[in-house]
Design an enzyme around this catalytic site. Sequence first.
Site, short mmCIF file in Angstrom:
data_model
loop_
_atom_site.label_atom_id
_atom_site.label_comp_id
_atom_site.label_asym_id
_atom_site.label_seq_id
_atom_site.Cartn_x
_atom_site.Cartn_y
_atom_site.Cartn_z
CB CYS A 71 -19.18 -118.24 21.95
SG CYS A 71 -19.48 -117.91 20.23
CD GLU A 112 -24.19 -115.42 23.21
OE1 GLU A 112 -25.01 -115.85 22.36
OE2 GLU A 112 -23.00 -115.81 23.25
CE LYS A 147 -22.51 -117.69 3.98
NZ LYS A 147 -22.08 -116.64 4.90
C1 SIN Z 1 -12.29 -118.43 21.81
O1 SIN Z 1 -11.77 -119.25 21.05
O2 SIN Z 1 -11.82 -118.16 22.91
C2 SIN Z 1 -13.59 -117.72 21.48
C3 SIN Z 1 -14.26 -118.27 20.32
C4 SIN Z 1 -15.72 -117.91 20.21
O3 SIN Z 1 -16.17 -116.83 20.55
O4 SIN Z 1 -16.46 -118.77 19.73
#
Ligand code: SIN
Length: 480
Positions: free
Chosen positions: A286, A384, A177
């Site tokens: 992230c 964040e 998904k």
């Molecule tokens: C990454 O693989 O370096 C970043 C992945 C993410 O933002 O989850």
Amino acid sequence: MPTRTPVEGQLYIGGKWRGQELDKIKVYNPATGELVGEVPKAGAKETAEAIEAAHQAFESWSSLTAHERSAYLEQYYQQIMVHKEELARLITLEMGKPQPEAQGEVVYAADFIKWFAEEGKRIYGRTIPSHLPHKRMQVWKQPVGVVAAITPWNFPAAMLTRKLGPALAAGCTMVIKPSGETPLTAVKLMELAEKSDIPAGVLNLVTGPSSVIAQEIMTNPKVRKVTFTGSTEVGKKLIEQSAGQVKKLSLELGGHAPIIVLDDADLDQAVDGVIASKFRNTGQTCVCANRIYVQAGIYDTFVERLAEKTKQLKVGNGFETGVQIGPLINREAYEKVEKHVQDAVAKGAQVVAGGFGFTREKAYFYQPTVLRDVHHGMLVMKEETFGPVAPVQKVDTEEEAVQLANDTPYGLAAYLFTQNVARGIKVAEKLDYGIVGWNDGVPSAVQAPFGGMKESGMGREGGYEGIEAFLETKYVAIGL
Ligand code: SIN
């Protein structure tokens, strides 16, 4: 420039392209606001059918040898590489990242397939020395079963293949998904899987409203494992929903990455590392640095150099030559960035680069920003941001830097710049994070484990750990 003809995506269930009769979700280019495509709005019924297709395919797929599955994945890798330009165009169209980054993402995505095609051949069990002469003891590794993968918009290809590669190599079948913002890349990846002759039902794709699809995934007993990349808030809901059937979970959730720059750092390396970590994907990863702690002796020089380099970054449509910073994914993302900057300024931060956003053709851009004189009373140091804002706080000692770095419920990635090896080891040991980049702003790699501590998630993707996540351990005691 890409074609303006909207892309018509479909569901992929049991080897058939489906969903023409369903309502559609529209997909927009975040750099222009233009319609770029649409995909069907699947509901619980289609999701259940996709799960059933994956369930039906499981027995034959899991019975293949690891070498046979590897051969399919190798063909898939080749197909992705052959269609690299097309995939990269789709990524920029629906997600906005600049073309060079999109091409880099496709290679990163393909590498997950190639790496796990090989790693699948190295799934070893073990024999345990028995305490009785008439007994043998073995440990077997077996695929968990049907896996549901819920993937994010910030890396529409790589976050999908980081799950798909190991799941298929381990012998699992899947329902995928993708994010409603970026389903077109996922549809293309399914077309390429079909071209690679991956058998019908092994991979299934459903697009549509997350809550409806997730509800079916979490309550259908045929799904044995759920792998998710997204917010901590949604991750917590999945944990609650998984309890009913004790489904296995891998969660890659939010982060709030600190960067510590100590006074013995190589300043050029540290500035480049911060730029790479902070502004990659317009600050929408992230593992992006969210807050930067710099030791007092080098603070002013560091901030000056960082601001100088940040001002040189070119913002715009990812298809324009030389653009390094694309649009934010949507208005909500833009407003969050704006709120963080305004809050910091109201509480005493100084803007030394950027500090403003602009809209262009119904799209939301934010100038890469550096803030100095920030502190932990500001939102930007607590939440964040997921945007191109680099707040830099002055610290006196490495102990203070570590204490501030760990002062968060998140624990995905942290960064550290020092040339002193003993100091580097001590600080890296104390950081409560799943990933530490030491003199390295981009530590992610297919062969290394990626994942977080605390509220940043559970489980790891990539590396050996990435395939372990799709395996059950069975202990077999044999009486002779
Ligand atoms: C990454 O693989 O370096 C970043 C992945 C993410 O933002 O989850």
